[in-house]
Enzyme design. Structure first.
Site, mmCIF file in Angstrom:
data_model
loop_
_atom_site.group_PDB
_atom_site.id
_atom_site.type_symbol
_atom_site.label_atom_id
_atom_site.label_comp_id
_atom_site.label_asym_id
_atom_site.label_seq_id
_atom_site.Cartn_x
_atom_site.Cartn_y
_atom_site.Cartn_z
ATOM 1 N N LYS A 198 53.737 -1.910 76.724
ATOM 2 C CA LYS A 198 53.619 -3.313 77.150
ATOM 3 C C LYS A 198 53.113 -3.383 78.596
ATOM 4 C CE LYS A 198 58.564 -3.014 78.124
ATOM 5 N NZ LYS A 198 59.889 -3.165 77.500
ATOM 6 N N ARG A 223 70.433 -10.699 76.028
ATOM 7 C CA ARG A 223 69.075 -11.113 76.362
ATOM 8 C C ARG A 223 68.417 -11.586 75.070
ATOM 9 N NH1 ARG A 223 65.063 -6.759 79.266
ATOM 10 N NH2 ARG A 223 64.956 -6.045 77.120
ATOM 11 N N TYR A 253 52.581 -7.853 112.058
ATOM 12 C CA TYR A 253 53.176 -9.192 112.004
ATOM 13 C C TYR A 253 54.662 -9.150 112.324
ATOM 14 C CZ TYR A 253 49.094 -11.165 109.572
ATOM 15 O OH TYR A 253 47.847 -11.606 109.226
ATOM 16 N N MET A 268 48.456 -8.254 103.940
ATOM 17 C CA MET A 268 47.793 -8.444 102.645
ATOM 18 C C MET A 268 46.842 -7.295 102.296
ATOM 19 S SD MET A 268 45.501 -11.616 101.239
ATOM 20 C CE MET A 268 46.761 -12.830 101.560
HETATM 21 C C1 LIG Z 1 60.494 -1.908 77.460
HETATM 22 C C2 LIG Z 1 61.374 -1.554 76.324
HETATM 23 C C3 LIG Z 1 61.544 -0.212 75.963
HETATM 24 C C4 LIG Z 1 61.041 0.943 76.778
HETATM 25 O O1 LIG Z 1 61.951 1.121 77.847
HETATM 26 P P1 LIG Z 1 61.766 2.238 78.988
HETATM 27 O O2 LIG Z 1 62.972 2.050 79.834
HETATM 28 O O3 LIG Z 1 60.508 1.881 79.703
HETATM 29 O O4 LIG Z 1 61.710 3.552 78.322
HETATM 30 C C5 LIG Z 1 62.282 0.045 74.804
HETATM 31 N N1 LIG Z 1 62.838 -0.963 74.088
HETATM 32 C C6 LIG Z 1 62.710 -2.262 74.443
HETATM 33 C C7 LIG Z 1 63.352 -3.309 73.605
HETATM 34 C C8 LIG Z 1 61.992 -2.603 75.589
HETATM 35 O O5 LIG Z 1 61.905 -3.881 75.940
#
Ligand SMILES: *Cc1c(COP(=O)(O)O)cnc(C)c1O
Length: 371
Positions: free
Chosen positions: A39, A137, A259, A307
């Site tokens: 993802k 969640r 800054y 930046m």
């Molecule tokens: C992102 C995700 C993973 C992968 O998790 P990592 O900690 O990056 O290995 C696995 N399962 C779900 C449901 C996730 O959202």
């Protein structure tokens, strides 16, 4: 994408290291199959090259967050099994079916939508059932698991391929919640014995065989993030980020740097200005906290990150190295991702997913010509 000669920084992504991390997770997961979480553009590293490398390494199951990530991946990998974690927004059922994407059903509402779509089309379409064992969640809480277990008709029109849950504290092996989630998942699995079972993310793989079930879902560790940040990191480093020095100057007390005048020079020092800032996706919170490396000399980031620029104290580096045009490691062999993330007060995941489009990206290894 900018050129190596003109870019302010070079981001090198080592696909050989990625493949070797996949191999390590696969051997650690033993009998369980190893799926990959890609993802968010494969955690910022570029989903095209990452997915290609993992597929060549033998991965055939992929997890994305969004429907659009799934349809894009389907174009690249016609035969892969692609799971979409964020559920099924109503009205998108046909897109899931057309692209052969497997939705993760996160609620009774998701289940009803997908079952109705199957009935309307006279088919049982594949899906995962996500149960919540302690994240609060996404996923079905225990009372809803009991409700569907007691009313098998609700899943009758769905081909359940995976019953899954997600660990909250797997990166802290001693955390008591790991065991509690394992027990809760076993209970959910007893109520919903269909399809395959999956609990572990990357860190979960390293909690031991109890956590592996049929399929593990590895993300972070593939990209070099430590499965347990408080322990030595068994993963190969995939990312190196090198910024270019634009200018070096002598400063002396009572001058300040950057800054907000947040860094006060207390001795005669050489300050180098590097062509990387938060506008490139390098976290502002590295200012006055993280360490860059020139050759093998540690050169702290001093002052605020702006930046397009940041400043490092190169007083301890030889003149010949601390020169205009030299490349300094912002993430590298001597200041790996986890250290930079810790110093910036965050986690490797955030550092990676912020890596922006301004860097010149270079891929090492992998099946193809990298030019
Ligand atoms: C992102 C995700 C993973 C992968 O998790 P990592 O900690 O990056 O290995 C696995 N399962 C779900 C449901 C996730 O959202």
């Amino acid at each position: 994408m900018s050129d190596a000669a003109t870019a302010g920084a070079i981001l090198t992504i080592d696909l050989q290291a990625l493949a070797s991390n996949y191999g390590l997770i696969r051997s650690t997961a033993r009998d369980a199959e190893c799926g990959a979480s890609i993802k968010a553009d494969a955690y910022g590293l570029g989903v095209g090259r990452v997915a290609e490398t993992l597929a060549e390494a033998g991965c055939r199951i992929f997890f994305v967050a969004h429907l659009d990530e799934g349809t894009a991946l389907r174009r690249q990998l016609p035969a892969a099994e692609i799971h979409v974690l964020n559920g099924i927004p109503s009205g998108t059922e046909r897109l899931f079916a057309e692209h052969r994407l497997i939705p993760v059903l996160n609620s009774l509402g998701d289940i009803a939508v997908w079952a109705e779509f199957g009935r309307a089309n006279g088919a049982r379409f594949a899906a995962d059932v996500h149960v919540d064992t302690g994240m609060s969640r996404l996923g079905l809480p225990p009372d809803e698991v009991a409700a569907i277990a007691g009313d098998p008709g609700r899943l009758a029109d769905i081909e359940v391929v995976l019953v899954m849950s997600h660990l909250a504290c797997a990166d802290e092996p001693e955390h008591a919640l790991n065991r509690r989630q394992l027990e809760a998942f076993r209970a959910a699995r007893a109520a919903l014995p269909m399809g395959r079972a999956s609990l572990a993310n990357s860190s979960g793989v390293f909690l031991g065989p109890d956590y592996h079930f049929d399929l593990v879902r590895a993300g972070a560790a593939l990209y070099g993030i430590a499965p347990a940040p408080d322990q030595p990191n068994p993963m190969a480093q995939v990312v190196r980020l090198q910024g270019k020095i634009l200018q070096v100057r002598l400063v002396d007390s009572p001058q300040t740097v950057g800054y907000g005048a947040s860094h006060r020079v207390t001795r005669r020092a050489r300050i180098a200005t590097v062509a990387v800032g938060y506008g490139d996706g390098f976290l502002r919170s590295t200012g006055n906290s993280a360490v860059a490396v020139l050759g093998d000399v540690r050169v702290p980031i001093v002052g605020r990150v702006s930046m397009d620029l940041l400043t490092i104290d190169v007083s301890d580096a030889p003149d010949a190295m601390a020169r205009v045009g030299a490349l300094v490691d912002l993430i590298g062999p001597h200041n790996p991702l986890n250290d930079v993330a810790r110093d910036a007060g965050t986690i490797g995941y955030e550092v990676l997913t912020r890596l922006g489009p301004r860097y010149h990206r270079r891929y090492l290894g992998g099946g193809r010509n990298n030019a």
